[in-house]
Design a protein around this motif. Structure first.
Motif, PDB file in Angstrom:
ATOM      1  N   GLU A   1      -9.811  -5.197  -0.773  1.00 36.95           N
ATOM      2  CA  GLU A   1      -8.659  -4.631  -1.466  1.00 36.95           C
ATOM      3  C   GLU A   1      -8.030  -3.506  -0.655  1.00 36.95           C
ATOM      4  OE1 GLU A   1      -9.988  -3.470  -5.359  1.00 36.95           O
ATOM      5  OE2 GLU A   1      -9.503  -5.451  -6.191  1.00 36.95           O
ATOM      6  N   VAL A   2      -6.756  -3.265  -0.933  1.00 41.04           N
ATOM      7  CA  VAL A   2      -6.032  -2.163  -0.322  1.00 41.04           C
ATOM      8  C   VAL A   2      -5.430  -1.323  -1.444  1.00 41.04           C
ATOM      9  CG1 VAL A   2      -3.933  -3.568  -0.082  1.00 41.04           C
ATOM     10  CG2 VAL A   2      -4.208  -1.515   1.308  1.00 41.04           C
ATOM     11  N   LEU A   3      -5.465  -0.012  -1.278  1.00 41.80           N
ATOM     12  CA  LEU A   3      -4.853   0.891  -2.247  1.00 41.80           C
ATOM     13  C   LEU A   3      -3.383   1.060  -1.896  1.00 41.80           C
ATOM     14  CD1 LEU A   3      -5.000   2.918  -4.598  1.00 41.80           C
ATOM     15  CD2 LEU A   3      -5.640   4.673  -2.920  1.00 41.80           C
ATOM     16  N   VAL A   4      -2.508   0.732  -2.843  1.00 37.42           N
ATOM     17  CA  VAL A   4      -1.065   0.871  -2.672  1.00 37.42           C
ATOM     18  C   VAL A   4      -0.583   1.937  -3.644  1.00 37.42           C
ATOM     19  CG1 VAL A   4       1.164  -0.315  -2.684  1.00 37.42           C
ATOM     20  CG2 VAL A   4      -0.915  -1.581  -2.100  1.00 37.42           C
ATOM     21  N   GLY A   5       0.218   2.875  -3.159  1.00 40.39           N
ATOM     22  CA  GLY A   5       0.683   3.940  -4.037  1.00 40.39           C
ATOM     23  C   GLY A   5       2.071   4.428  -3.679  1.00 40.39           C
TER      24      GLY A   5
ATOM     25  N   ARG B   1      -6.043  -7.672  -0.408  1.00 43.71           N
ATOM     26  CA  ARG B   1      -5.401  -7.431   0.884  1.00 43.71           C
ATOM     27  C   ARG B   1      -4.833  -8.745   1.429  1.00 43.71           C
ATOM     28  NH1 ARG B   1      -8.333  -4.129   5.797  1.00 43.71           N
ATOM     29  NH2 ARG B   1      -6.549  -4.039   7.201  1.00 43.71           N
ATOM     30  N   LEU B   2      -3.876  -9.264   0.679  1.00 44.10           N
ATOM     31  CA  LEU B   2      -3.184 -10.494   1.024  1.00 44.10           C
ATOM     32  C   LEU B   2      -1.689 -10.218   0.983  1.00 44.10           C
ATOM     33  CD1 LEU B   2      -5.275 -12.958  -1.172  1.00 44.10           C
ATOM     34  CD2 LEU B   2      -5.450 -12.652   1.314  1.00 44.10           C
ATOM     35  N   ALA B   3      -0.938 -10.820   1.894  1.00 43.06           N
ATOM     36  CA  ALA B   3       0.489 -10.521   2.019  1.00 43.06           C
ATOM     37  C   ALA B   3       1.262 -10.712   0.715  1.00 43.06           C
ATOM     38  CB  ALA B   3       1.095 -11.362   3.140  1.00 43.06           C
ATOM     39  N   PRO B   4       1.070 -11.807  -0.040  1.00 45.51           N
ATOM     40  CA  PRO B   4       1.826 -11.952  -1.295  1.00 45.51           C
ATOM     41  C   PRO B   4       1.553 -10.820  -2.284  1.00 45.51           C
ATOM     42  CG  PRO B   4       0.876 -14.054  -0.643  1.00 45.51           C
ATOM     43  CD  PRO B   4       0.267 -13.016   0.250  1.00 45.51           C
TER      44      PRO B   4
ATOM     45  N   ALA C   1      -1.331   8.495  19.418  1.00 46.30           N
ATOM     46  CA  ALA C   1      -1.769   9.777  18.854  1.00 46.30           C
ATOM     47  C   ALA C   1      -0.827  10.286  17.771  1.00 46.30           C
ATOM     48  CB  ALA C   1      -1.884  10.819  19.967  1.00 46.30           C
ATOM     49  N   GLU C   2       0.405   9.767  17.726  1.00 49.98           N
ATOM     50  CA  GLU C   2       1.387  10.227  16.745  1.00 49.98           C
ATOM     51  C   GLU C   2       1.415   9.364  15.493  1.00 49.98           C
ATOM     52  OE1 GLU C   2       5.234  10.710  18.455  1.00 49.98           O
ATOM     53  OE2 GLU C   2       4.504  11.855  20.183  1.00 49.98           O
ATOM     54  N   MET C   3       0.625   8.289  15.478  1.00 44.44           N
ATOM     55  CA  MET C   3       0.648   7.380  14.334  1.00 44.44           C
ATOM     56  C   MET C   3      -0.743   7.269  13.718  1.00 44.44           C
ATOM     57  SD  MET C   3       3.147   4.219  15.280  1.00 44.44           S
ATOM     58  CE  MET C   3       3.326   3.850  13.538  1.00 44.44           C
ATOM     59  N   HIS C   4      -0.803   7.474  12.406  1.00 44.98           N
ATOM     60  CA  HIS C   4      -2.082   7.375  11.709  1.00 44.98           C
ATOM     61  C   HIS C   4      -1.954   6.581  10.406  1.00 44.98           C
ATOM     62  CE1 HIS C   4      -3.700  10.346  14.501  1.00 44.98           C
ATOM     63  NE2 HIS C   4      -2.640  11.093  14.256  1.00 44.98           N
ATOM     64  N   ASP C   5      -0.951   6.915   9.617  1.00 40.38           N
ATOM     65  CA  ASP C   5      -0.840   6.351   8.275  1.00 40.38           C
ATOM     66  C   ASP C   5       0.013   5.088   8.268  1.00 40.38           C
ATOM     67  OD1 ASP C   5      -2.337   8.504   7.061  1.00 40.38           O
ATOM     68  OD2 ASP C   5      -0.587   9.752   7.490  1.00 40.38           O
ATOM     69  N   ARG C   6      -0.048   4.365   7.136  1.00 41.39           N
ATOM     70  CA  ARG C   6       0.616   3.062   7.039  1.00 41.39           C
ATOM     71  C   ARG C   6       1.503   3.057   5.797  1.00 41.39           C
ATOM     72  NH1 ARG C   6      -4.848   1.099   8.248  1.00 41.39           N
ATOM     73  NH2 ARG C   6      -5.312   1.990  10.274  1.00 41.39           N
ATOM     74  N   PHE C   7       2.748   2.628   5.971  1.00 38.14           N
ATOM     75  CA  PHE C   7       3.711   2.681   4.877  1.00 38.14           C
ATOM     76  C   PHE C   7       4.639   1.474   4.900  1.00 38.14           C
ATOM     77  CE2 PHE C   7       3.162   7.041   6.577  1.00 38.14           C
ATOM     78  CZ  PHE C   7       2.552   7.653   5.492  1.00 38.14           C
TER      79      PHE C   7
ATOM     80  N   ASP D   1      15.289   3.013   2.101  1.00 42.30           N
ATOM     81  CA  ASP D   1      16.226   4.118   1.930  1.00 42.30           C
ATOM     82  C   ASP D   1      16.116   4.764   0.554  1.00 42.30           C
ATOM     83  OD1 ASP D   1      17.224   1.429   1.449  1.00 42.30           O
ATOM     84  OD2 ASP D   1      19.035   2.370   0.701  1.00 42.30           O
ATOM     85  N   VAL D   2      15.347   4.183  -0.380  1.00 43.11           N
ATOM     86  CA  VAL D   2      15.239   4.761  -1.725  1.00 43.11           C
ATOM     87  C   VAL D   2      13.851   5.296  -2.048  1.00 43.11           C
ATOM     88  CG1 VAL D   2      17.060   3.243  -2.575  1.00 43.11           C
ATOM     89  CG2 VAL D   2      14.679   2.577  -2.896  1.00 43.11           C
ATOM     90  N   GLY D   3      12.853   4.991  -1.231  1.00 38.43           N
ATOM     91  CA  GLY D   3      11.502   5.454  -1.512  1.00 38.43           C
ATOM     92  C   GLY D   3      10.503   4.768  -0.600  1.00 38.43           C
ATOM     93  N   GLY D   4       9.228   5.011  -0.873  1.00 36.59           N
ATOM     94  CA  GLY D   4       8.209   4.421  -0.027  1.00 36.59           C
ATOM     95  C   GLY D   4       6.886   4.264  -0.742  1.00 36.59           C
ATOM     96  N   VAL D   5       6.032   3.403  -0.183  1.00 32.11           N
ATOM     97  CA  VAL D   5       4.664   3.243  -0.675  1.00 32.11           C
ATOM     98  C   VAL D   5       3.720   3.359   0.512  1.00 32.11           C
ATOM     99  CG1 VAL D   5       5.311   1.800  -2.642  1.00 32.11           C
ATOM    100  CG2 VAL D   5       4.730   0.711  -0.467  1.00 32.11           C
ATOM    101  N   PHE D   6       2.533   3.896   0.255  1.00 32.13           N
ATOM    102  CA  PHE D   6       1.506   3.952   1.288  1.00 32.13           C
ATOM    103  C   PHE D   6       0.503   2.834   1.047  1.00 32.13           C
ATOM    104  CE2 PHE D   6      -0.235   6.663  -2.104  1.00 32.13           C
ATOM    105  CZ  PHE D   6      -1.526   6.169  -2.228  1.00 32.13           C
ATOM    106  N   LEU D   7      -0.132   2.392   2.117  1.00 28.08           N
ATOM    107  CA  LEU D   7      -1.161   1.353   2.041  1.00 28.08           C
ATOM    108  C   LEU D   7      -2.374   1.852   2.807  1.00 28.08           C
ATOM    109  CD1 LEU D   7       1.836  -0.240   2.535  1.00 28.08           C
ATOM    110  CD2 LEU D   7       0.371  -2.089   1.733  1.00 28.08           C
ATOM    111  N   GLY D   8      -3.414   2.180   2.073  1.00 27.28           N
ATOM    112  CA  GLY D   8      -4.557   2.846   2.674  1.00 27.28           C
ATOM    113  C   GLY D   8      -5.209   2.086   3.809  1.00 27.28           C
TER     114      GLY D   8
END
Length: 300
Positions: free
Chosen positions: A270-274, A144-147, A240-246, A250-257
């Motif tokens: 660690e962070v799960l990236v998918g 869970r580090l920016a780089p 209340a409208e925000m829960h998840d992190r992404f 414009d071409v796709g996305g990844v989630f960060l748990g």
């Protein structure tokens, strides 16, 4: 995680090769097809219309066209600037020239490359002979580090024009700002390499932070980090409208748990990236088209 492939329309000459194309890409949100030449899908549509394979009747031909329409909507990346294809030369020669200007992750063609060092692989032999990125997993645990976080998203960012950071805890007050500042620093380091080395000019931050003077903080803390010619916009939403992190583009996305911020207590966290599935990506992007509470912006 996201990879861009150039696909040779001259190699799609029968039903079997078209089926391989659709099966290889439609179910994999991380595999993108370069729009090379522009309106690449029209080349494939022409091939489908000209098919003379035994057993390819009207219904099967219609099915192929439906798959092509879906492929164009979900997997074709249209951001790359390419020269027109004259058709006096083979497509593979044309693709190798474009590869020299801005590299593809691989070129899928049954032809013989002019340069043996170019990453050319036959589409119908990918099960046995494929580029290393072809079988990359769509999820990974990273520190869970920016780089590390930016490195996971970089192959997607490089082919994108738009960058959207979504995290309800991306706050501009301490101590949280200290966790998120490194991510912006890392993104700004590579901003000129994005969008096929043309650079991205806009970054959006979507958060629920209503505790800080967002516009004032953008000017005092974010503006000094920004490269010239950049616009950063912060859109603030009800918590209340925000829960998840992404990280969306414009071409796709990844989630960060665990979120986009660094973990302040331990570098071993660690962070799960998918990779987001296509339908999920479209839904999350659509949510952000509504009117936020406020949306201050700054330009450098």
């Amino acid at each position: 995680m996201h990879r861009e492939y150039a696909v040779d329309p001259e190699s799609l000459r029968d039903y079997a090769s078209l089926r391989t194309l659709f099966e290889s890409f439609i179910s994999s949100p991380s595999r993108l097809i370069a729009d090379c030449p522009k309106n690449w899908h029209r080349e494939v549509l022409h091939i489908i219309n000209q098919l003379r394979d035994e057993g390819v009747g009207p219904n099967r031909r219609k099915g192929l066209k439906n798959h092509l329409q879906k492929l164009y909507r979900t997997n074709v990346c249209k951001n790359r600037s390419v020269d027109p294809w004259s058709r006096q030369a083979r497509w593979l020669i044309y693709a190798e020239q474009e590869h020299e200007k801005a590299a593809f992750d691989a070129i899928l063609s049954s032809g013989t490359p002019a340069d043996p060092d170019h990453p050319v692989y036959p589409l119908d032999e990918l099960f046995f002979n494929s580029p290393g990125c072809w079988h990359e997993p769509n999820q990974a645990h990273v520190k869970r580090l920016a780089p590390e976080i930016v490195a996971q998203a970089l192959s997607m960012l490089r082919v994108s024009k738009r960058i959207i950071l979504v995290d309800p805890y991306f706050w501009f007050t301490q101590p949280r700002w200290g966790n998120y500042r490194p991510l912006l620093v890392e993104i700004f380091k590579v901003i000129g390499d994005l969008n096929f080395n043309q650079g991205a000019r806009k970054l959006e931050i979507h958060t629920s932070d209503r505790h800080a003077n967002a516009e004032g903080f953008l000017r005092s803390h974010v503006l000094p980090l920004m490269p010239d010619g950049m616009l950063v916009q912060c859109k603030i939403w009800p918590k209340a409208e925000m829960h998840d992190r992404f990280i969306l583009t414009d071409v796709g996305g990844v989630f960060l748990g665990q979120g986009l911020g660094e973990f302040e207590l331990s570098a071993d966290e660690e962070v799960l990236v998918g990779v987001l599935e296509r339908e999920t990506f479209r839904k999350e992007l659509a949510k952000l088209q509504r009117e936020p509470i406020e949306s201050p912006a700054i330009e450098s």
